[in-house]
Design an enzyme around this catalytic site. Structure first.
Site, PDB file in Angstrom:
ATOM      1  N   GLY A 161      17.035   8.182   7.550  1.00  0.00           N
ATOM      2  CA  GLY A 161      17.526   7.147   8.454  1.00  0.00           C
ATOM      3  C   GLY A 161      17.572   5.804   7.742  1.00  0.00           C
ATOM      4  NE  ARG A 162      17.995  -0.131  10.501  1.00  0.00           N
ATOM      5  CZ  ARG A 162      16.834  -0.730  10.671  1.00  0.00           C
ATOM      6  NH1 ARG A 162      15.868  -0.127  11.355  1.00  0.00           N
ATOM      7  NH2 ARG A 162      16.625  -1.936  10.184  1.00  0.00           N
ATOM      8  CB  SER A 182      15.964  15.137   8.497  1.00  0.00           C
ATOM      9  OG  SER A 182      17.271  14.735   8.864  1.00  0.00           O
ATOM     10  CB  THR A 241       4.825   5.085   4.373  1.00  0.00           C
ATOM     11  OG1 THR A 241       6.211   5.438   4.251  1.00  0.00           O
ATOM     12  CG2 THR A 241       4.230   4.873   2.996  1.00  0.00           C
ATOM     13  NE  ARG A 243       3.158   6.200  13.818  1.00  0.00           N
ATOM     14  CZ  ARG A 243       3.674   5.114  13.294  1.00  0.00           C
ATOM     15  NH1 ARG A 243       3.778   5.018  11.967  1.00  0.00           N
ATOM     16  NH2 ARG A 243       4.085   4.113  14.050  1.00  0.00           N
ATOM     17  CD  GLU A 272      -3.394   5.516  11.103  1.00  0.00           C
ATOM     18  OE1 GLU A 272      -3.128   4.393  11.609  1.00  0.00           O
ATOM     19  OE2 GLU A 272      -2.557   6.172  10.477  1.00  0.00           O
ATOM     20  CG  HIS A 291      -0.902   2.505   9.564  1.00  0.00           C
ATOM     21  ND1 HIS A 291      -0.929   3.327  10.659  1.00  0.00           N
ATOM     22  CD2 HIS A 291       0.407   2.128   9.417  1.00  0.00           C
ATOM     23  CE1 HIS A 291       0.295   3.456  11.156  1.00  0.00           C
ATOM     24  NE2 HIS A 291       1.112   2.727  10.416  1.00  0.00           N
TER      25      HIS A 291
END
Length: 331
Positions: A161-162, A182, A241, A243, A272, A291
């Site tokens: 994606g972006r 994907s 980076t 989830r 977390e 994170h």
């Protein structure tokens, strides 16, 4: 609203919230602001500490807000979620109680997460975290394992994606070949993102580096498991980076211990903050950061400006950016 309104800003771990927002705008309207700098120990701990508050600001997904917690907050009337969405927030439970939730959309560039991804990738490629530890303990070159250049290597992007496309652009600038996969990716979209579409199996088996850029959902939870890690090169490095639960954490730990893959660079985790003594912290072939993808001043300023605007609109009786509009029915 003339009475004092109590607002809690949650999970300000770096103690920057009050410096990066114009909170006097709310104070002039009778809003009393309390900042929480530490994570809550449990739902009961959160419920006890947050019971007095009318408004809560949630900093992304740092504190989960399931139904069980929302139902324990008798004074809660409004919530602001920084960012666009959070899978750990039960917006339906809030709507049932008539509690609207506004978000802070339009965070601008995704450069902060993409740049962190690339920093992790480069750190893994040159074993920089281990090198830094060696220097502090009086060492030099001894023990450094990964010593590879990026030029000519293959980067596999899972999720183009972006954000994934931006990372693909970085890879091309470093002279890397980029492949992508994907569930819904097409050849045309892959070309537009600067990559070549391949199957998931081919991406895993042939990439020197694999980076993940997907939203956590029922479809992506556990997407990378033990069998997937086993398909990767023993010299390959995995960067996440997005989830934590997209990768089976137990399988990843086992793969790192066994040398199934060479190294991992992680910004996200199943739980977390990562608990002290977690098995990942005892492995020397994983680079860990807490994170930090969105943890930059530009993002914080956007989040807090959006929070203030959302609260002002709610105080005026005209809430904006509401993600659970059913909460407004009958009002």
């Amino acid at each position: 609203m003339s009475q004092t309104i109590k607002l809690a800003l949650l999970d300000d771990y770096q103690k920057v919230a009050l410096k990066l927002g114009d909170w006097d705008r709310l104070r002039r309207r009778g809003v009393e602001i309390t900042v929480f700098n530490e994570p809550f120990r449990s739902i009961d701990d959160a419920a006890q500490k947050l019971a007095p508050f009318d408004i809560l600001q949630l900093l992304r997904e740092r504190t989960a807000f399931p139904r069980a917690l929302i139902e324990k907050l008798p004074n809660l009337r409004f919530m602001v979620l920084t960012g666009a969405r959070a899978s750990s927030l039960d917006d339906k439970a809030a709507a049932e109680r008539g509690i609207p939730i506004s978000n802070t959309p339009g965070g601008g560039s995704n450069a902060s997460t993409a740049e962190l991804c690339w920093a992790l990738l480069m750190s893994c490629a040159r074993d920089l975290a281990r090198a830094e530890r060696l220097m502090r303990s009086g060492g030099w070159h001894d023990g450094i394992r990964n010593m590879v250049v990026l030029e000519g290597k293959r980067l596999g992007v899972i999720g183009l994606g972006r954000l994934g496309s931006r990372v693909a652009g970085y890879a091309r600038a470093f002279g890397m070949e980029v492949v992508a996969w994907s569930q819904n990716l097409t050849e045309e979209k892959a070309r537009q993102g600067g990559a070549r579409l391949v199957s998931k199996d081919e991406l895993l088996a042939t990439s020197d580096f694999v980076t993940i850029h997907l939203v956590l959902s029922d479809r992506t939870r556990g997407l990378i498991g033990a069998s997937d890690l086993a398909k990767m090169k023993k010299t390959a490095m995995l960067i996440n980076t997005s989830r934590g639960p997209i990768v089976d954490e137990a399988a990843l730990i086992a793969a790192l211990k066994a040398g199934t893959i060479a190294h991992a660079g992680l910004d996200v985790y199943d739980k977390e903050p990562l608990p002290a003594g977690h098995p990942l912290t005892r492995l020397d072939n994983v680079t860990l950061v807490p994170h930090l993808g969105y943890v930059v001043e530009e993002s914080y300023r956007h989040f807090y400006a959006g929070t203030i605007a959302d609260i002002e609109a709610w105080l005026d009786g005209k809430p904006i950016n509401v993600i659970n509009p059913d909460a407004l029915k009958g009002k």
